[in-house]
Each structure stands twice: as C-alpha cells, then as structure tokens.
Write an enzyme that holds these catalytic residues in place. Structure first.
Site, PDB file in Angstrom:
ATOM      1  N   GLU A 133       2.217   1.811  -3.372  1.00 19.58           N
ATOM      2  CA  GLU A 133       1.172   2.380  -4.231  1.00 19.58           C
ATOM      3  C   GLU A 133       1.152   3.914  -4.096  1.00 19.58           C
ATOM      4  O   GLU A 133       1.155   4.642  -5.087  1.00 19.58           O
ATOM      5  CB  GLU A 133      -0.184   1.783  -3.841  1.00 19.58           C
ATOM      6  CG  GLU A 133      -1.389   2.401  -4.518  1.00 19.58           C
ATOM      7  CD  GLU A 133      -2.522   2.688  -3.527  1.00 19.58           C
ATOM      8  OE1 GLU A 133      -2.912   3.855  -3.414  1.00 19.58           O
ATOM      9  OE2 GLU A 133      -3.001   1.738  -2.872  1.00 19.58           O
ATOM     10  N   HIS A 134       1.162   4.395  -2.864  1.00 22.79           N
ATOM     11  CA  HIS A 134       1.177   5.858  -2.652  1.00 22.79           C
ATOM     12  C   HIS A 134       2.411   6.489  -3.284  1.00 22.79           C
ATOM     13  O   HIS A 134       2.326   7.512  -3.957  1.00 22.79           O
ATOM     14  CB  HIS A 134       1.193   6.173  -1.147  1.00 22.79           C
ATOM     15  CG  HIS A 134      -0.159   6.279  -0.530  1.00 22.79           C
ATOM     16  ND1 HIS A 134      -0.606   7.425   0.065  1.00 22.79           N
ATOM     17  CD2 HIS A 134      -1.163   5.380  -0.407  1.00 22.79           C
ATOM     18  CE1 HIS A 134      -1.825   7.231   0.544  1.00 22.79           C
ATOM     19  NE2 HIS A 134      -2.189   5.995   0.273  1.00 22.79           N
TER      20      HIS A 134
ATOM     21  N   HIS B  89       0.825  -1.204   0.000  1.00 25.21           N
ATOM     22  CA  HIS B  89       0.000   0.000   0.000  1.00 25.21           C
ATOM     23  C   HIS B  89       0.868   1.267   0.000  1.00 25.21           C
ATOM     24  O   HIS B  89       0.603   2.236  -0.703  1.00 25.21           O
ATOM     25  CB  HIS B  89      -0.925  -0.050   1.224  1.00 25.21           C
ATOM     26  CG  HIS B  89      -1.708   1.204   1.443  1.00 25.21           C
ATOM     27  ND1 HIS B  89      -1.375   2.109   2.417  1.00 25.21           N
ATOM     28  CD2 HIS B  89      -2.789   1.716   0.801  1.00 25.21           C
ATOM     29  CE1 HIS B  89      -2.219   3.115   2.383  1.00 25.21           C
ATOM     30  NE2 HIS B  89      -3.092   2.909   1.411  1.00 25.21           N
TER      31      HIS B  89
END
Lengths: 426, 425
Positions: free
Chosen positions: B72-73, B69
């Site tokens: 992803e950012h 995650h």
C-alpha cells in the site's frame, strides 16, 4: 445546501442555525463559554459531565440513557474543551431526523425538551448536586485524565502546550488537574451550575433540518427565568515571555515524541494576518506536499508523521513528530532547517499552490457532513465576522508568497518538549 | 460501454445507487448524492494483512508478514512520480489503508473529480518497485510500527487475537514487525501485486457529486482487463477453541485496560439479516442503557471507554468487549455472567425494541456521509452483502433472529481475556 443564520435571543445568548435538509440526522448543541481559570476549570469540567448524566425527571443515567435510546438511539454529548482563553462546555443531542422515524415521531422536539431538562432541571439534593452522582462522575473524569497518557501523541502535545503557556491561561488543562478534580464538592458544583447559567456566553447551534425558530423559543422561555449577567470574554494572542522552554520526560516508550511550540507574533490589528500564518503553517507542514512531509518523512525517512498545525485563537504553531531516540536531534535540526528555508524565501510555487488547493478543495468537503459544519461554524463564534468555508478559502488564496515569508519571519521558537525512553543508549 | 448496470433503490430513505459489472471484471459502484458538493472515491482490493499465503498461477506463495501494508505504501510511487504530488495539483485529500482483509486507496474532493479519478485508477495500476525505493520505506514503516508498539489500545487487541487464535494470521500485526518487513523485496511485492490487484479481485466506489456516465467512461478508458485468473487464498486450520484464556502485558505508562474476546465459528459468514441482528443483539446486551452496563458502571468496573464490536473476516469471527478497568477479571466475569443468562433466557423484549430502532437510525445516518457510504459499499462488496438490505433488515429484524445470533456469536465457555497492566495507578 447549508445556510447559516445567527441572532441574539437575549444578552449573551445566540441562536445559530445551519439549515440543511440533506441529512438523515441532526445535531442540537448548547455551547457555553467561561474564562479558563485555574480555580474553576475542574468544577466546570465535572459539572458538564453531571449535567449529561441525569436530570430531575430521569434521575440516574440508566433511565436517561433508556429514554434517549428509545428516541432511535439518539446520543447525548457532554464535552469540555478549550478554545483560546475560554473553556467551552457543550451539552448536545444528535439523533435521527423526524422525516425518517418509522412511526412519524417528532424526535427533534423531544430531544430539545430533554436537553432543556438536563441543563435547567438537574437532579439536586438541596443546594448541591447528588453525592453519589458526583462521586461516580468524578471517578470517570479522574480515569479520563489518567488515561490521557495512553495516547502518546496527544499526551505529548498537551505537555508541550502546558510548558509553553505556563504563564498563560491557555496552559491550563481543559479538565483542570487531577488533584483539583478530586477536591470538587457537590456544593461547589451547584454554585458552578448557577454561575454557568448566569454568566456564560451561550451559543445554541442547530445543524440539520429542525425548525431552529421553535428551538430558539424553547430555550428563550427557559433562560427568561435566569438572572443573566453575561460578561464579554476574549482571547489574548500568545506572546513569548522568556527564552525557549525545554523539557524532557522519560517513560518506557519505543518511539520518542518531539513537540515544538512556536509563537507566530502576528499583527493583531491586521485582519488578514491570521490567514497568512495559517497558509505559512500549511506550506511548512500541513499537507503531503509540505516541507516537513517531503523532507523529514520522505527524503530523510526519519518519521512516519511530522506535521505542523496552527491555532488561530492563540496564534501558535505546533510541530510534532514520532522519531527513534537516536534520531531526535537530527529530526529537530531538519525541522528547524525547513522553517529556516521558509524564512529565507526558499518556497516553490508548487508548494504554495498545493496548500492553497488543499484549502479550496476541503472548503467544499466540510459542508457535506453535520460534524464538519458544526465544527467549522462553532470554531468561529468568537471571531469578529463569521464567514463561509468558501470565503475562508478565498482569503487563504489571496495570500502572496512574500506574505508567507513575512509570516515565517515572525515565528519564534517558544518550547521544546520531548517524551523519550529511559533506557541507556546502546 | 459493455457493462451490466443495476439500479438499487431504497424508498424509505429515498436513496439509490448503481452497481456495475464492468467487462474488465471490475465491480463498480456509483452512489450519487443530490445537493452534495464533494465526492469520495475508494478503489480497493480484497487483499489484506491476513493474505500472506496463497496459490497463484499454480504456484504456492508465502509472503513476509506486513506485505499488504508495505505494498500500500509503495504503490503511491510510480515511475513518473509520487501520487501525492499528482493530487497536490488537484487539491484532493488522498489516503490509503490496509486492514485484515482489504487494502483501499481513496480520496475526497470537491472539484476536479475526473482528474482525481484518473490519478487514482492510474497509480493503483502502475506498480513501480525498485531495491532503492523499497528500502527507503523501511525507516518510515519502522516508525509506524514503533508508534503502534507504544499504543496500549493496539497492543491489548493484538494480544487478545494472539490468545484467541492458534494459527490464523489475524493474530499478526497488520504492519508486520521491523524484522519481517526487512525481508520484503521488489520481487515479493510484485508477486502479491500481480496476484491480487486484478479487476476481478477489486472494486471501485464513487459517492457524492458524481454520475454513472463519467465513472464508466474513465473505467472503460483506464482499467486494464484481467485475465480471469483467480487467486486461491490459503489459511492454516484453526481449532474451534481459543489458544489461551488469559493473556497479560505489563505496560508502564498506561492505565489498566482489557479486551474480552468471544470466539465464534470462523467459517460462519453473516448475511444481511444476521449482520443486522448481531448489531441489535449487542446493543440490547451491552449498550449504555443495558442492565449489564449498569452493573459494570455502578461497581466501578468500567468507565466511558467501554465498548464492543463484532470482528469478522475470512476464517475468523467473534465479538470483542473492551474498556479501561481497575479490575479486568471482575469485569470479564460479569460480562460472561450476563451473556450466559441471556443465552439461557433470551434477550429482553423491551431492550430488543429499543436496540432495533437505534441500529436502524445508526445505519440510516451512515448515508449522511460520502466517506461512510464509500466505506460501507466496498465492505459490502467484499463480504457479499447489499447495503440497503442491511438497513432494511435492521428495521424489520425479529427477536428470535437476535437470540439466534446470541447463541451463534457468544459462547461464554470460549473466550480470551487480554489485560494491559498499567503502571500509573
């Protein structure tokens, strides 16, 4: 490609059709509008649930759901929302388009028949709704009201609107209060049902491939037996009645929610002023290129979300963010600073173009789904003129930088609501 | 153009799409939707929150929780600027998400498709992680984690998964914890990026106002070929039984709610027929016209929030029932009783027939939406299913298939009940 048409079937009853053969399914809804009033909000909200639950022919939700599921798992919707100063009660059916039924069934007409039965032939006990059904639906609605607190962002926004509009009908909760729902009787629901059929402004909306003409005739026939006396309903723009209202609510939360409400004070006589306020809001906090996203989130790392939204009917801007308790003041200051920059005209061409392009591009996306089409057109049913998404985008595109600054300078802080934890700071 | 192009058609629904095995190793799907003005593209990797342990280049790597995650950012920032700023010039609506088993980057647009695809294919291939940019994200993701900490819906699910699984990382929050993400460094992000963001491990799906030629031209031009190396994902051994039968969290400022999880064999991967049969079985068992629903509702044990879903991924499989309830124990007991009865007597024939049509219509209606199609295509790619076959199977599934899925998926003796005890009553 979608094609919008609208005609008045009888006084206060409109048939809106957005004909489109691209979809595998369709949606038919009856949108009924009543003024939002403190003493009727709860009974109307409960009434729409009762109407979605059963009817004379299918007297309990099991037999009704079974019939609906037999029609290829179609869905019944019974919703209550607020649009400006009106309470919007919607009874709808969505289901598979006739062309894709496995055995050639005429599904859409079956669905409309069912919709008519639910609206015009509810299950009654004399001049009252059934006691047991009322009790069940009341329990469900009370639990729905109780559970609003679970979704903290939405809860905080509702609280801010109630605070800001405590002297305005927009401040009334869409379902009424918990106590009001609890007090509604089966007899009151019967009166509310009669009043709804007789006085509501009604918009039937058909999205998809079904023949709207046939559907219109089916409804016309049913409404011809009702003694209709609809009224003209309208929404008043929100105006600040006193100073800034502030409220802090304490709960055991990990993240504080800050919501700020603003009056836009647009010129109601100028047909373009709402578009200016809309674009101003988008530049401030409506896209990942907006001032709030790039500064409060990306530059200051204060929030995961910090956004602004514009309510066209009431001409209100709401800004909300989720933030660590010790950073609440910092976030508030930075949000107000960004608004101040807008007022001073410190807005780049890049920021304006990004917002305009986002609107123009999404105008092509909105018409590629039944939900998007339904929402776009239904939200305009009380506007003086109904326009297409492309026309809406053109109007936004015509707004100048000077007009954005002008709109920003009319914005006035009206309320600050904070949901925060009750622990002492370390 | 060196690519193997396969056309996949569905006559009943009058739709077709193309599956392309590109020379780089990337699998590409193009699904033109006639008459649509918009397009949706999703570029994803078969790498999600559960993939914190793997072998890459002969080296064993264990990453901090939440790294997929976080990556992803951070991928949105390249050396030449932020991807959002690039999309701002085209007007596209861009986003990304990380789930248990995949990370996806996506956009919707109704103009400038070529330019948007260039941005998407470009930034996903240009990682740029520095100490400074990685550190900056901790505040933002920290607030995202806090937001979920305040969500009882989210907590009830992760508490449930924590009860169902002894070791499998599906029980860990997708975003990790404030503590675990503090361990993330540019080096650790590059380790994951280099292992999983390879064409062989990724898929691109473009749906809507699009043609194959455009997509292939851009993939030819932009996508760098992979080196053919495969990463090996490692999961800890997971016992068949649940870790605990009951978990509870007191949550002031919430109503009481529950999730009841039925743990199935985590190594079982459902094919198209089984996936459709499972959905039909669950509809017949627990939809709003089922006897189970009727009993729960009439006894005031559930309200409109009641629902169910199948949850499947590498090493985990099961079914979750969820809802608000004033009496979660009794609701769970009732669900288990109906499941046990159905396992003994089979699904009711009439309920099955209703369910079959309903699921077929639900699947067919997915094809209305370019984003739903894109999401379904990439999901099918990573699970080895084919989209149209799943829809056809729903239309032709047999009662015995549904009964088989019932036995495979729902063991009333292997469940966890997760309860959030609210404080507002």
């Amino acid at each position: 490609m979608e094609k919008f048409s609208r005609r008045e079937l009888s006084p206060g009853i409109y048939l809106n059709s957005i004909k489109d053969d691209r979809f595998k399914s369709c949606k038919i809804s009856v949108n009924m509008y009543m003024p939002m009033k403190n003493d009727t909000a709860a009974e109307n909200a409960l009434l729409i649930q009762l109407l979605g639950r059963s009817c004379r022919e299918y007297p309990d939700y099991m037999s009704l759901n079974r019939e609906v599921n037999r029609l290829y798992g179609a869905a019944i919707g019974a919703d209550c929302t607020k649009i400006g100063d009106l309470q919007q009660l919607v009874l709808s059916v969505s289901g598979l388009d006739d062309r894709y039924a496995l055995n050639g069934e005429k599904l859409s007409q079956e669905l409309v028949k069912l919709l008519c039965k639910m609206l015009f032939e509810p299950k009654l006990e004399g001049e009252a709704f059934a006691q047991y059904d009322t009790q069940q639906e009341r329990r469900k609605l009370l639990e729905l009201i109780e559970s609003e607190i679970n979704e903290k962002r939405g809860y905080a926004i509702t609280q801010c609107v109630s605070l800001m509009c405590e002297n305005d009908s927009f401040g009334i909760r869409r379902y009424g209060s918990y106590e009001q729902v609890k007090a509604v009787t089966p007899q009151q629901l019967y009166t509310a049902w009669k009043r709804l059929l007789e006085t509501a402004v009604i918009n039937i909306v058909v999205v998809g491939n079904p023949d709207a003409g046939v559907i219109g005739e089916m409804f016309s026939e049913k409404f011809s037996t009702i003694n209709r006396r609809p009224e003209n309903y309208s929404t008043r723009m929100f105006k600040l009645d006193s100073g800034v209202k502030e409220k802090t609510e304490e709960q055991e939360v990990m993240q504080s929610k800050l919501v700020m409400g603003f009056a836009c004070n647009i010129d109601e006589n100028d047909p373009n002023s709402a578009d200016r306020a809309k674009l101003m809001t988008l530049v401030l906090g409506g896209t990942p290129s907006s001032k709030l996203f790039t500064n409060v989130r990306e530059k200051e790392s204060l929030c995961y979300y910090c956004a602004a939204s514009y309510n066209r009917q009431k001409s209100i801007v709401l800004i909300d963010c989720g933030v660590e308790k010790q950073n609440v003041e910092k976030a508030k200051k930075e949000i107000l600073n960004q608004l101040e920059q807008m007022k001073k005209g410190n807005i780049s061409e890049f920021e304006i173009n990004a917002a305009k392009l986002a609107v123009a591009d999404s105008s092509g996306i909105v018409t590629d789904s039944i939900g998007g089409i339904d929402k776009f057109y239904t939200s305009q049913l009380f506007e003086k003129e109904i326009i297409t998404p492309e026309q809406a985008a053109e109007r936004i595109n015509a707004v100048t930088a000077e007009q954005i600054v002008e709109a920003a300078n009319c914005v006035e802080l009206a309320a600050v609501y904070l949901l925060t934890d009750n622990k002492e700071e370390l | 153009m060196e690519a193997n192009i396969q056309e996949i058609r569905n006559e009943r629904l009058n739709e077709k799409y193309y599956k392309i095995e590109h020379k780089t190793g990337l699998t590409v799907y193009v699904f033109p939707k006639e008459g649509y003005k918009s397009s949706y593209a999703v570029y994803g990797t078969d790498f999600g929150s559960v993939n914190t342990h793997f072998m890459s280049d002969g080296r064993e790597i264990i990453s901090p929780d939440g790294i997929a995650h976080y990556l992803e950012h951070k991928l949105f920032e390249s050396e030449d600027g932020d991807a959002f700023a690039k999309y701002a010039v085209t007007g596209a609506n861009a986003n990304a998400y990380t789930s248990f088993e995949k990370t996806c980057y996506l956009f919707s647009c109704s103009s400038n498709l070529e330019e948007n695809l260039r941005i998407l294919l470009g930034f996903v291939q240009q990682p740029y992680f520095t100490d400074e940019t990685v550190k900056k994200e901790q505040g933002i993701i920290g607030q995202e984690i806090r937001m979920y900490d305040d969500s009882p819906d989210w907590r009830v699910m992760f508490n449930l998964l924590g009860g169902m699984y002894h070791n499998h990382p599906v029980k860990t929050d997708i975003a990790g914890t404030v503590e675990s993400i503090a361990e993330i460094t540019p080096e650790k992000l590059y380790e994951c990026y280099n292992s999983f963001y390879t064409p062989e491990n990724m898929a691109l799906c473009v749906v809507g106002d699009v043609d194959v030629e455009l997509v292939l031209r851009l993939v030819d031009e932009i996508v760098k070929p992979g080196d053919g190396k495969r990463v090996e994902k490692i999961f800890p051994p997971e016992p068949k039984g649940v870790a605990s039968e009951y978990v509870e969290q007191v949550f002031p400022g919430s109503v009481t709610m529950f999730q009841l999880g039925f743990k199935a064999d985590g190594d079982m991967r459902l094919d198209e027929r089984q996936a459709a049969a499972c959905e039909v079985m669950l509809f017949a068992l627990a939809s709003n016209s089922s006897p189970l629903y009727e009993e729960l509702m009439n006894r005031d044990l559930i309200n409109e929030s009641f629902g169910y879903e199948q949850l499947e991924g590498p090493g985990y499989n099961g079914v979750l029932f969820s809802g608000e309830s004033k009496n979660p124990q009794e609701a769970a007991k009732t669900i288990k009783k109906y499941v046990a009865d159905a396992c003994k007597n089979g699904i009711n024939k009439e309920d099955f027939e209703i369910a079959k049509k309903a699921i077929y219509a639900e699947y067919a209606s997915y094809l209305n939406s370019v984003s739903a199609i894109g999401g379904a295509l990439i999901g099918c790619d990573f699970t080895g299913r084919e989209l149209f076959r799943t829809i056809d199977e729903a239309a032709s599934v047999k009662l015995e298939d549904a009964n088989e899925m019932l036995r495979l998926m729902l063991d009333p003796e292997n469940t966890t009940l997760s309860v959030i005890k609210g404080g507002t009553e």
